[in-house]
Motif scaffolding. Sequence first.
Motif, PDB file in Angstrom:
ATOM      1  N   LEU A 105      50.946  23.221  27.391  1.00  0.00           N
ATOM      2  CA  LEU A 105      52.751  23.154  26.686  1.00  0.00           C
ATOM      3  C   LEU A 105      52.950  22.028  27.988  1.00  0.00           C
ATOM      4  O   LEU A 105      53.925  20.842  27.651  1.00  0.00           O
ATOM      5  N   LEU A 106      52.695  22.159  29.758  1.00  0.00           N
ATOM      6  CA  LEU A 106      54.132  21.238  30.519  1.00  0.00           C
ATOM      7  C   LEU A 106      52.804  20.237  30.648  1.00  0.00           C
ATOM      8  O   LEU A 106      53.674  19.277  31.360  1.00  0.00           O
ATOM      9  N   PHE A 125      54.165  18.314  28.129  1.00  0.00           N
ATOM     10  CA  PHE A 125      56.340  17.435  28.240  1.00  0.00           C
ATOM     11  C   PHE A 125      55.882  16.437  29.320  1.00  0.00           C
ATOM     12  O   PHE A 125      57.114  15.892  29.530  1.00  0.00           O
ATOM     13  N   LEU A 162      54.244  17.123  20.622  1.00  0.00           N
ATOM     14  CA  LEU A 162      55.202  17.768  21.556  1.00  0.00           C
ATOM     15  C   LEU A 162      55.935  19.634  20.575  1.00  0.00           C
ATOM     16  O   LEU A 162      55.919  20.286  20.751  1.00  0.00           O
ATOM     17  N   ILE A 185      54.804  23.556  21.613  1.00  0.00           N
ATOM     18  CA  ILE A 185      55.353  24.286  21.779  1.00  0.00           C
ATOM     19  C   ILE A 185      55.483  25.584  20.775  1.00  0.00           C
ATOM     20  O   ILE A 185      55.838  26.911  21.011  1.00  0.00           O
ATOM     21  N   VAL A 245      59.927  23.915  33.957  1.00  0.00           N
ATOM     22  CA  VAL A 245      60.339  23.921  32.790  1.00  0.00           C
ATOM     23  C   VAL A 245      61.823  23.826  32.105  1.00  0.00           C
ATOM     24  O   VAL A 245      61.991  23.096  30.988  1.00  0.00           O
ATOM     25  N   ILE A 256      61.259  20.704  30.103  1.00  0.00           N
ATOM     26  CA  ILE A 256      60.942  21.182  28.501  1.00  0.00           C
ATOM     27  C   ILE A 256      62.136  20.962  28.628  1.00  0.00           C
ATOM     28  O   ILE A 256      62.920  20.670  26.885  1.00  0.00           O
ATOM     29  N   TYR A 257      63.190  21.319  29.191  1.00  0.00           N
ATOM     30  CA  TYR A 257      65.233  21.754  28.651  1.00  0.00           C
ATOM     31  C   TYR A 257      65.636  20.282  27.988  1.00  0.00           C
ATOM     32  O   TYR A 257      66.642  21.002  27.362  1.00  0.00           O
ATOM     33  N   PHE A 284      63.146  26.427  24.689  1.00  0.00           N
ATOM     34  CA  PHE A 284      62.071  26.935  25.121  1.00  0.00           C
ATOM     35  C   PHE A 284      62.355  28.799  25.815  1.00  0.00           C
ATOM     36  O   PHE A 284      63.081  28.308  26.759  1.00  0.00           O
TER      37      PHE A 284
END
Length: 270
Positions: A39-40, A43, A78, A82, A169, A172-173, A178
């Motif tokens: 996931l990281l 993104f 993406l 998630i 994170v 991601i925001y 998330f």
Amino acid sequence: RYLRTLYLGLQSRWQTERRQRHFYWRMMFESADISMLRLLETFLKSAPQLVLQLSIMVQQNSVEPLQGLSASASLLSLAWMIASYQKVLRDSREDKMPMSYKGAVVQILWHLFTIAARAIAFALFASVFQLYFGIFIVTHWCIMTFWIIQGETDFCMSKWEEIIYNMVVGIIYIFCWFNVKEGRSRYRMGIYYVITLSENAALTVLWFLYYDRKTTSDFDALILVCVVSSSFALGIFFMFIYYCLLHPNGPMFGPPSVGCIFQEAPAPGP
């Protein structure tokens, strides 16, 4: 890590019945860690590529087939990652209800449309205001990172590792919601989407006021504005579908055991 997960999975099949459960949950924990790392990575890699490709399309007012395919693959990856992480995370914990495949599909659609609206709004603004776009992204990332740190997450073993994790994170925001903290998240998620809606609207309106009339017609510009707004609205619609009908713990906006389509709780079983 993939080999380790495969090894633990084989051990959960080959060991005695008493040891199978132990190896099974170790395999699920390892799988959850893999999903988090993927996931990281997605993104950090696909999201900037998506914005860059869309910005080039807007500036050139044309879409090459391979370019459109690449942007679509980035967007899908993406949304897929998630939703995949949320499902694997729930499957790896005994205190969480597992997510159904229907719920995972609706989550993919939810994030697909909200991220698409976000990325297109970014691309439109960046195609005209490159410097201000960089300032906006850094400011948003700092605010989101500070917000996550204030939430006191407990993902890592040490304080500094936790801060670095919160900073990642925060990236991601920039693109989507998330949840990184236990407990009911409706208020935090509501605040986030209000901020996102306001930012998307401001970025799109600023682009509409200053876009290059020589390369983009007024009709095309109006279509892009409609795409941003309708995509975000569709994403929010699927979000409500997920939380009202398909959330593992029951509906968010009501009693935990009653679905939105029921007027009263069913009779208790024996």
